[in-house]
Design a protein around this motif. Structure first.
Motif, PDB file in Angstrom:
ATOM      1  N   UNK A  59       6.619  -1.592  -1.582  1.00  0.00           N
ATOM      2  CA  UNK A  59       6.926  -1.941   0.139  1.00  0.00           C
ATOM      3  C   UNK A  59       8.278  -1.593  -0.542  1.00  0.00           C
ATOM      4  N   UNK A  60       8.913  -1.254   0.545  1.00  0.00           N
ATOM      5  CA  UNK A  60      11.029  -1.111   0.436  1.00  0.00           C
ATOM      6  C   UNK A  60      11.345  -2.176   0.496  1.00  0.00           C
ATOM      7  N   UNK A  61      12.349  -2.903   0.372  1.00  0.00           N
ATOM      8  CA  UNK A  61      13.285  -4.368   0.256  1.00  0.00           C
ATOM      9  C   UNK A  61      13.342  -4.287   0.844  1.00  0.00           C
ATOM     10  N   UNK A  62      13.881  -3.648   3.074  1.00  0.00           N
ATOM     11  CA  UNK A  62      13.931  -3.916   3.979  1.00  0.00           C
ATOM     12  C   UNK A  62      12.925  -4.405   4.770  1.00  0.00           C
ATOM     13  N   UNK A  63      11.498  -4.508   4.190  1.00  0.00           N
ATOM     14  CA  UNK A  63      10.564  -5.143   4.547  1.00  0.00           C
ATOM     15  C   UNK A  63       9.230  -5.828   4.053  1.00  0.00           C
ATOM     16  N   UNK A  64       9.606  -6.477   3.180  1.00  0.00           N
ATOM     17  CA  UNK A  64       9.201  -7.203   2.335  1.00  0.00           C
ATOM     18  C   UNK A  64       9.029  -7.790   2.818  1.00  0.00           C
ATOM     19  N   UNK A  65       8.305  -8.870   2.885  1.00  0.00           N
ATOM     20  CA  UNK A  65       8.024  -9.451   3.122  1.00  0.00           C
ATOM     21  C   UNK A  65       7.425  -9.852   4.000  1.00  0.00           C
ATOM     22  N   UNK A  66       7.417  -8.951   5.412  1.00  0.00           N
ATOM     23  CA  UNK A  66       7.537  -9.165   6.509  1.00  0.00           C
ATOM     24  C   UNK A  66       6.236  -7.700   6.838  1.00  0.00           C
ATOM     25  N   UNK A  67       5.802  -7.032   6.574  1.00  0.00           N
ATOM     26  CA  UNK A  67       4.932  -6.293   7.191  1.00  0.00           C
ATOM     27  C   UNK A  67       3.779  -6.136   5.116  1.00  0.00           C
ATOM     28  N   UNK A  68       3.144  -6.017   5.655  1.00  0.00           N
ATOM     29  CA  UNK A  68       1.929  -5.902   5.131  1.00  0.00           C
ATOM     30  C   UNK A  68       0.436  -4.196   5.076  1.00  0.00           C
ATOM     31  N   UNK A  69       0.743  -3.781   4.377  1.00  0.00           N
ATOM     32  CA  UNK A  69      -0.161  -2.635   3.888  1.00  0.00           C
ATOM     33  C   UNK A  69      -1.901  -2.801   3.570  1.00  0.00           C
ATOM     34  N   UNK A  70      -2.208  -2.108   3.865  1.00  0.00           N
ATOM     35  CA  UNK A  70      -3.738  -2.590   4.352  1.00  0.00           C
ATOM     36  C   UNK A  70      -5.046  -0.859   4.514  1.00  0.00           C
ATOM     37  N   UNK A  71      -6.194  -1.121   3.637  1.00  0.00           N
ATOM     38  CA  UNK A  71      -6.630   0.147   4.104  1.00  0.00           C
ATOM     39  C   UNK A  71      -8.279  -0.879   4.282  1.00  0.00           C
ATOM     40  N   UNK A  72      -8.985   0.810   4.741  1.00  0.00           N
ATOM     41  CA  UNK A  72     -10.446   0.192   5.085  1.00  0.00           C
ATOM     42  C   UNK A  72     -10.650   0.868   4.768  1.00  0.00           C
ATOM     43  N   UNK A  73     -11.329   1.598   3.387  1.00  0.00           N
ATOM     44  CA  UNK A  73     -11.589   3.409   2.748  1.00  0.00           C
ATOM     45  C   UNK A  73     -13.399   3.431   3.460  1.00  0.00           C
TER      46      UNK A  73
END
Length: 125
Positions: A59-73
């Motif tokens: 994550x970029x520092x500007x979004x770390x802790x607020x954004x969560x990236x996940x995937x469902x393959x």
């Protein structure tokens, strides 16, 4: 490779949105996936990336802790959960995929080979 991004919209500061990016008709777990964003008058910037298995993210520092990236393959889809949104998060968000020969995530746009059409996120103060 076609990427379909959706889920943007208008939200008040402090609110949440979830963006999705689908890669239909492909072996999705071959691709390292990333999100970038571009605000008006600014250069595109890296937001987040996830490796093929989904066990590691960046994550970029500007979004770390607020954004969560996940995937469902199984669903050929990545999800960007955006919480505690700020007006400075306002931008067009693009999902991107790396060529299948690459296994690591990267923060440079040039390292991504396939791009979605972008989805607008607007955060009002």
């Amino acid at each position: 490779v076609q990427l379909q991004a959706f889920g943007g919209g208008l939200v008040q500061a402090g609110g949440s949105l979830r963006l999705s990016c689908a890669v239909p008709g492909r072996t999705f777990n071959l691709y390292v996936m990333g999100w970038f964003r571009q605000a008006p008058g600014q250069e595109p910037e890296f937001v987040a990336a996830i490796i093929k298995s989904g066990v590691s993210t960046d994550y970029s520092d500007s979004v770390k802790g607020r954004f969560t990236l996940s995937r469902d393959n199984a669903k050929n889809t990545v999800y960007l959960q955006m919480n505690t949104l700020k007006p400075e998060d306002t931008a067009v968000y693009y999902c991107a995929a790396r060529n299948p020969r690459w296994i690591t995530f990267r923060r440079e746009r040039n390292d991504y080979d396939y791009w979605g059409q972008g989805t607008q996120v607007t955060v009002s103060s």
